[in-house]
Design a protein around this motif. Sequence first.
Motif, PDB file in Angstrom:
ATOM      1  N   GLN A 202       0.828  -1.210   0.000  1.00 20.71           N
ATOM      2  CA  GLN A 202       0.000   0.000   0.000  1.00 20.71           C
ATOM      3  C   GLN A 202       0.862   1.259   0.000  1.00 20.71           C
ATOM      4  OE1 GLN A 202      -2.842  -0.444   3.269  1.00 20.71           O
ATOM      5  NE2 GLN A 202      -4.341  -1.082   1.735  1.00 20.71           N
ATOM      6  N   LEU A 203       0.442   2.217  -0.833  1.00 18.40           N
ATOM      7  CA  LEU A 203       1.167   3.481  -0.990  1.00 18.40           C
ATOM      8  C   LEU A 203       0.220   4.645  -0.748  1.00 18.40           C
ATOM      9  CD1 LEU A 203       3.649   5.163  -2.010  1.00 18.40           C
ATOM     10  CD2 LEU A 203       2.680   4.924  -4.309  1.00 18.40           C
ATOM     11  N   SER A 204       0.685   5.650   0.006  1.00 21.39           N
ATOM     12  CA  SER A 204      -0.109   6.860   0.256  1.00 21.39           C
ATOM     13  C   SER A 204       0.799   8.077   0.187  1.00 21.39           C
ATOM     14  CB  SER A 204      -0.764   6.783   1.647  1.00 21.39           C
ATOM     15  OG  SER A 204      -1.443   7.988   1.945  1.00 21.39           O
ATOM     16  N   VAL A 205       0.314   9.127  -0.495  1.00 20.24           N
ATOM     17  CA  VAL A 205       1.053  10.390  -0.608  1.00 20.24           C
ATOM     18  C   VAL A 205       0.232  11.480   0.074  1.00 20.24           C
ATOM     19  CG1 VAL A 205       2.118  12.062  -2.164  1.00 20.24           C
ATOM     20  CG2 VAL A 205       2.027   9.643  -2.801  1.00 20.24           C
ATOM     21  N   GLY A 206       0.836  12.168   1.044  1.00 18.05           N
ATOM     22  CA  GLY A 206       0.141  13.191   1.828  1.00 18.05           C
ATOM     23  C   GLY A 206      -0.104  14.476   1.063  1.00 18.05           C
ATOM     24  N   GLU A 207      -0.921  15.346   1.661  1.00 17.19           N
ATOM     25  CA  GLU A 207      -1.409  16.552   0.988  1.00 17.19           C
ATOM     26  C   GLU A 207      -0.297  17.490   0.548  1.00 17.19           C
ATOM     27  OE1 GLU A 207      -3.874  19.084  -0.796  1.00 17.19           O
ATOM     28  OE2 GLU A 207      -4.546  17.223   0.140  1.00 17.19           O
TER      29      GLU A 207
END
Length: 554
Positions: A202-207
Amino acid sequence: MYRNRLDYNIVRHKESENIMEWNKILKHFKIASIAGAVILAVFSINQQEVKAVDLLADFTGALDIKNGNITLSKDGKYTQKDKNGTSSTGTFDGTYTISQSSDEYNITVEDGAFPVINVNGLSITEPTENESSGSGIHIKSGAVVTLVLGAQKTSFTGRDNYPGITLETGATLNIIGNGTLTVISGSGECGISDTGRRKGGQLSVGEEAALRTYSSQKEGAICADVTASSKKIVQGTLLDAAKAPADNPDATFVTIKVENRDNPTQETYPINLPLGFRSFAASTTTEGGSYVSYYPGDDGRIDRNKLLADTQPPNEAPPYMHTYNLTGSANVFAALWNLEEKEIKYEIKLNANGGTFKNPEGDKLKTQTVGYGDKITLPQENELQREGINYKFIGWYRLPDSMQAGDEWKDTDRVVQNGLELYAGWIPKKYTLSFETNGGSALAPVEVTYGSLITEPAAPEKEGFIFKGWVADGESANWDFATDTVKGDMVLTARWEPVNSAPANPEAPTNPSERKNELKKISTGDKTPLTSQIAKLFVSMAVIMEILWKKYKR
């Protein structure tokens, strides 16, 4: 000592007042002293905390990648080992700051570790001294990594046959901070994926963070699950590997731009794809939108309406597949394949919306073919007409029944999607209604929409006359405000009736002779009835005075 008891009391009272005043002063002094002590204590504690924080920032979890491969394990443990076999170990609170650059060493995060890694300008390029992994950072299944980006660009580049970041299935990578992370694959691999071009975790990029990823493979730059909380990500793959432009043979990369077609001036993302590479990916925003990609011209904008489009089956027919749909909360990752530069043109419709075009006469719909990013040649007021009720043309709108300013199509707007239909905007013409009061109090004229009712104004006033209503020019009957409507510029004229100078008296005698006698009494000044009434009044007053006098004497 005291002359009398009064003196004694006065002196004691003054002494008591003085004691009370000193007590007040002493009380305030104590309060001020206590407050000062508290402030000093807090200040001292804060200073100690600041020093502790400074020490933590300087020493706790600070590692230099040049000193060897770093392995982070659960419970905050770490090991760093260089190519000569020299190693060091330690335990931190799970937060690390890793700095400097290396083309030898890399970072490995073991199963069960949950580190927060602060980076600011860290660069790991094709590490050679880790036999088990050639990625800039290798995150194993079961690990959760939070990568905090500083303002200086951070980059991870894998060596041949390794991703820039290995994100094993079951692992999680959260990218936050306010910097940019560039991830470049080694040949034969994706930019972010599990090994062997398998789909990673899983990959997530913050605001506030930005991600750019490049790969030499057609499978894509990112092969991972993008979480619903992430910034939305655009991914494109060229039909052929990137080549140096003819006018710049020494270039090491080609520039591609990704832009939100609904907001191109505010949301554009530059891509610097290395020569020989095919796939790119870029984070956008959490809101997303509809995006396109292109090779920019000399002015940095779209060149000759050309976009990067998929021209392979089943998309070989114009206008080809060229948009990345990232609208709606469910669409967090969109990819296009086999991209090559193609001129994109759209067919748009102009709808007369109840009117007709004058050339050719009677047409209600026109079409135009317009290139992406071009302006529309919009028909003007003298090119349209609408019969029947009087209407005025006011412009072109995106919706048939909306005249809101936000729905108006402006001359500066550019076409960015196929199938656009614009509608002529019409509003009923307005006319002036004036009031002629014929000597009465003046009334101001009003502006009225064609075919509408009008509110009845307050009645004018004219001395000696009664207002009897309004009448339109050429009409005999009064204007009916409940049913009559305005059909053009017009005047309503007031009707008046003179007031009767001798109004009827309902109690006057019906017999003419009686009426004559009554008038005679008034004219001759016969005051007998009035005199009698006055006499009765004086008698009553005398009786009242007598009664009051008797009561007074008692």
